[in-house]
Motif scaffolding. Structure first.
Motif, PDB file in Angstrom:
ATOM      1  N   VAL A 299       0.828  -1.203   0.000  1.00 54.02           N
ATOM      2  CA  VAL A 299       0.000   0.000   0.000  1.00 54.02           C
ATOM      3  C   VAL A 299       0.866   1.258   0.000  1.00 54.02           C
ATOM      4  N   VAL A 300       1.996   1.219   0.694  1.00 57.71           N
ATOM      5  CA  VAL A 300       2.912   2.362   0.722  1.00 57.71           C
ATOM      6  C   VAL A 300       4.029   2.213  -0.306  1.00 57.71           C
ATOM      7  N   THR A 301       4.646   1.043  -0.389  1.00 59.81           N
ATOM      8  CA  THR A 301       5.845   0.889  -1.221  1.00 59.81           C
ATOM      9  C   THR A 301       5.544   0.793  -2.708  1.00 59.81           C
ATOM     10  N   GLY A 302       4.299   0.478  -3.064  1.00 55.11           N
ATOM     11  CA  GLY A 302       3.951   0.342  -4.466  1.00 55.11           C
ATOM     12  C   GLY A 302       3.782   1.676  -5.178  1.00 55.11           C
ATOM     13  N   PHE A 303       3.877   1.644  -6.487  1.00 58.92           N
ATOM     14  CA  PHE A 303       3.637   2.785  -7.369  1.00 58.92           C
ATOM     15  C   PHE A 303       4.568   3.958  -7.082  1.00 58.92           C
ATOM     16  N   GLY A 304       5.863   3.616  -6.958  1.00 61.19           N
ATOM     17  CA  GLY A 304       6.888   4.638  -7.052  1.00 61.19           C
ATOM     18  C   GLY A 304       7.697   4.960  -5.817  1.00 61.19           C
TER      19      GLY A 304
ATOM     20  N   VAL B  22       7.206   0.430  -9.887  1.00 63.57           N
ATOM     21  CA  VAL B  22       5.754   0.312  -9.737  1.00 63.57           C
ATOM     22  C   VAL B  22       5.432  -0.707  -8.664  1.00 63.57           C
ATOM     23  N   ILE B  23       6.074  -1.856  -8.727  1.00 66.67           N
ATOM     24  CA  ILE B  23       5.903  -2.899  -7.705  1.00 66.67           C
ATOM     25  C   ILE B  23       7.285  -3.218  -7.132  1.00 66.67           C
ATOM     26  N   ALA B  24       7.433  -3.105  -5.820  1.00 63.25           N
ATOM     27  CA  ALA B  24       8.748  -3.272  -5.196  1.00 63.25           C
ATOM     28  C   ALA B  24       9.068  -4.715  -4.846  1.00 63.25           C
ATOM     29  N   SER B  25       8.062  -5.550  -4.652  1.00 63.08           N
ATOM     30  CA  SER B  25       8.308  -6.916  -4.173  1.00 63.08           C
ATOM     31  C   SER B  25       9.324  -7.642  -5.040  1.00 63.08           C
TER      32      SER B  25
ATOM     33  N   VAL C  50      -7.772   7.671 -13.701  1.00 57.87           N
ATOM     34  CA  VAL C  50      -6.731   8.475 -13.059  1.00 57.87           C
ATOM     35  C   VAL C  50      -5.471   7.641 -12.858  1.00 57.87           C
ATOM     36  N   ALA C  51      -5.653   6.388 -12.428  1.00 59.54           N
ATOM     37  CA  ALA C  51      -4.502   5.513 -12.199  1.00 59.54           C
ATOM     38  C   ALA C  51      -3.725   5.268 -13.489  1.00 59.54           C
ATOM     39  N   LEU C  52      -4.425   5.129 -14.597  1.00 60.29           N
ATOM     40  CA  LEU C  52      -3.734   4.932 -15.878  1.00 60.29           C
ATOM     41  C   LEU C  52      -2.862   6.133 -16.235  1.00 60.29           C
ATOM     42  N   LYS C  53      -3.404   7.332 -16.081  1.00 61.43           N
ATOM     43  CA  LYS C  53      -2.613   8.532 -16.376  1.00 61.43           C
ATOM     44  C   LYS C  53      -1.477   8.686 -15.366  1.00 61.43           C
ATOM     45  N   ASN C  54      -1.734   8.375 -14.105  1.00 61.83           N
ATOM     46  CA  ASN C  54      -0.693   8.430 -13.077  1.00 61.83           C
ATOM     47  C   ASN C  54       0.440   7.465 -13.409  1.00 61.83           C
ATOM     48  N   LEU C  55       0.070   6.273 -13.896  1.00 65.22           N
ATOM     49  CA  LEU C  55       1.080   5.289 -14.297  1.00 65.22           C
ATOM     50  C   LEU C  55       1.899   5.807 -15.470  1.00 65.22           C
ATOM     51  N   ASP C  56       1.254   6.515 -16.391  1.00 66.30           N
ATOM     52  CA  ASP C  56       1.996   7.146 -17.480  1.00 66.30           C
ATOM     53  C   ASP C  56       3.058   8.102 -16.929  1.00 66.30           C
ATOM     54  N   LEU C  57       2.644   8.957 -15.992  1.00 65.13           N
ATOM     55  CA  LEU C  57       3.568   9.934 -15.425  1.00 65.13           C
ATOM     56  C   LEU C  57       4.731   9.243 -14.714  1.00 65.13           C
ATOM     57  N   LEU C  58       4.427   8.188 -13.984  1.00 70.22           N
ATOM     58  CA  LEU C  58       5.491   7.452 -13.290  1.00 70.22           C
ATOM     59  C   LEU C  58       6.481   6.872 -14.291  1.00 70.22           C
ATOM     60  N   GLU C  59       5.965   6.211 -15.305  1.00 73.58           N
ATOM     61  CA  GLU C  59       6.835   5.500 -16.242  1.00 73.58           C
ATOM     62  C   GLU C  59       7.543   6.438 -17.214  1.00 73.58           C
ATOM     63  N   GLU C  60       7.026   7.639 -17.380  1.00 78.75           N
ATOM     64  CA  GLU C  60       7.637   8.600 -18.315  1.00 78.75           C
ATOM     65  C   GLU C  60       8.699   9.484 -17.663  1.00 78.75           C
ATOM     66  N   GLY C  61       9.096   9.178 -16.432  1.00 80.83           N
ATOM     67  CA  GLY C  61      10.189   9.942 -15.838  1.00 80.83           C
ATOM     68  C   GLY C  61      10.227   9.994 -14.329  1.00 80.83           C
TER      69      GLY C  61
END
Length: 472
Positions: free
Chosen positions: A270-275, A280-283, A345-356
């Motif tokens: 819940v905390v470590t995921g998504f950046g 995106v996934i730390a495990s 929103v999550a899809l666009k957020n994932l774009d932002l994460l993966e784009e830099g």
């Protein structure tokens, strides 16, 4: 007759409006309240956010040290996310998940499967972290019922853990203050020691401490009986427990014991995921483990919309599909499961994460950790620890005993108050201060944050000396 509010329902409360404080005290029940102030409390008013900054009710600009609650990963006021919310709401604001579906949820589930470790290929969406953990636990119960093992329901959790506020998820929590006055399903939970190297027994090195933790886990499985244990739930890094980073190799060894004993390993990201740790996934990417389920929330939408979920192993689903009970119903779901706005929103957020943003996080994290580590020069600080863009400053009465109890129990709040005055919001946890800023933070902003924190701790040391609470 009840007193009338001074504002009308259709008027916007401005950030510094005293009416918000009045209305909160009159009508709002805050989370985690004390009995003596429940329903009659106003907390620090936040009016605006921009990038890594927030503005309080008085107009003071602050670095958002906790990123809201570990969640504002791409920063405040991202127009891209606001526009997606509007566009999706205008296209489809809601659909019932009981007998319809929407495209954003299907696309998001596929993109999560692409980055999840092992065979974790399916996602059940929830409304947040607590409901995600609750869903994982209920799925474990259903899974074992269908497989004819109704006795295999116990859950292993750890000291210092925090997994949520719903009944089952809260039952796993390992922080005493969370449970002092609250009930829980104690008959279903077996607690283990916290994997906190800072609190290891005196004279024990980290390798021996790791062996102790692993042996305790294995011995507990043998004592309780693997045939009775359904799952182990653990955060890769214990977040609200004080950013406890487990010893190297610990998680892999626990994963192996779970696999050997047919115990489902639930990694609570819940905390470590998504950046937060640069992935995106730390495990898998950080800790090299492939759990049976992974829970997530918070950073999946960077806090812009309530969303969480559970990523589930294909193996578990396949075992259910080929069972002798094809009509068994997983009677679990939420009104807002797979919410179209949240998933968009999550899809666009994932774009932002993966784009830099992820790459920036990995680049700046070592600097963030190194600069915070310099605070160990202060005699009140026992340890600074962390990983990625999450860290904890733990204060102690003295470094020999590592005893926090001789200090004022609100030392974290004292530091937070000084830092607030200086332009930084921190998250106080009794004798600790937690830092987890938005992932877009720059080196210069890290320097500002650490300088303010240093001054806030120094002022707190002066206060404690003057009051005779501490002689360090």
């Amino acid at each position: 007759m009840a007193a009338q509010s001074k504002i009308k329902a259709n008027e916007l409360i401005e950030p510094g409006d005293d009416d918000a404080v009045e209305l909160a005290k009159r009508h709002l029940v805050q989370p985690w309240p004390y009995a003596g102030s429940v329903g009659n409390e106003a907390r620090a008013l936040i009016g605006e956010g921009d990038g890594i900054y927030i503005t309080d009710g008085s107009g003071k600009r602050l670095i958002d040290g906790p990123a809201g609650m570990w969640c504002i990963n791409v920063g405040h006021r991202r127009e891209e996310l606001a526009k997606v919310m509007y566009d999706q709401a205008m296209a489809l604001s809601y659909n019932t998940p009981w007998y319809t579906m929407n495209a954003p949820s299907a696309e998001l589930a596929k993109r999560i499967a692409d980055v999840a470790p092992g065979d974790l290929s399916h996602t059940f969406f929830t409304t947040g972290g607590s409901s995600a953990v609750e869903t994982a636990l209920r799925f474990m119960q259903f899974y074992n019922n269908v497989r004819g093992r109704p006795e295999k329901k116990l859950i292993l959790s750890r000291g210092g853990a925090y997994h949520g506020s719903t009944y089952l998820s809260a039952s796993l929590n390992g922080r005493p203050r969370d449970r002092d006055w609250m009930d829980g399903a104690d008959e279903l939970v077996v607690k283990l020691s916290s994997p906190d190297p800072f609190r290891r027994p005196k004279g024990t090195d980290v390798a021996a401490f790791t062996d102790f933790l692993v042996d305790q886990f294995r011995d507990t499985v043998a004592r309780v009986g693997a045939e009775r244990i359904g799952a182990f739930v653990g955060e890769p890094v214990q977040a609200s427990g004080g950013v406890i980073v487990p010893p190297d190799g610990y998680l892999k060894r626990i994963r192996e014991i779970c696999r050997e004993n047919d115990i489902l390993y639930v990694s609570d990201e819940v905390v470590t995921g998504f950046g937060r740790l640069g992935h995106v996934i730390a495990s898998g990417d950080v800790f090299g483990i492939d759990p049976d389920m992974i829970t997530f929330a918070k950073g999946v939408t960077s806090g812009y919309f309530p969303l969480g979920g559970v990523i589930i192993s294909e193996r578990l689903l396949e075992e259910l599909r080929r069972s002798n009970h094809p009509d068994a119903l997983f009677g679990h779901g939420l009104t807002y499961t797979s919410h179209p706005i949240g998933c968009a929103v999550a899809l666009k957020n994932l774009d932002l994460l993966e784009e830099g943003v992820l790459a920036h996080t990995r680049e700046i994290a070592p600097y963030f950790q190194a600069q915070l580590k310099t605070l160990e020069e202060l005699p009140l600080v026992g340890e600074v620890r962390g990983l990625g863009l999450m860290a904890c400053v733990e204060c102690v009465a003295d470094r020999e005993s590592k005893d926090p109890l001789q200090l004022d129990k609100d030392v974290g709040k004292r530091i937070d108050a000084h830092c607030h005055e200086l332009g930084l919001l921190v998250r106080p946890l009794i004798n600790m201060c937690v830092m987890s800023p938005p992932l877009i933070i720059s080196r210069e902003q890290v320097d500002d944050m650490v300088a303010i924190l240093r001054e806030g701790i120094s002022r707190t040391m002066d206060d404690l000396r003057k009051e005779g609470v501490w002689r360090g």
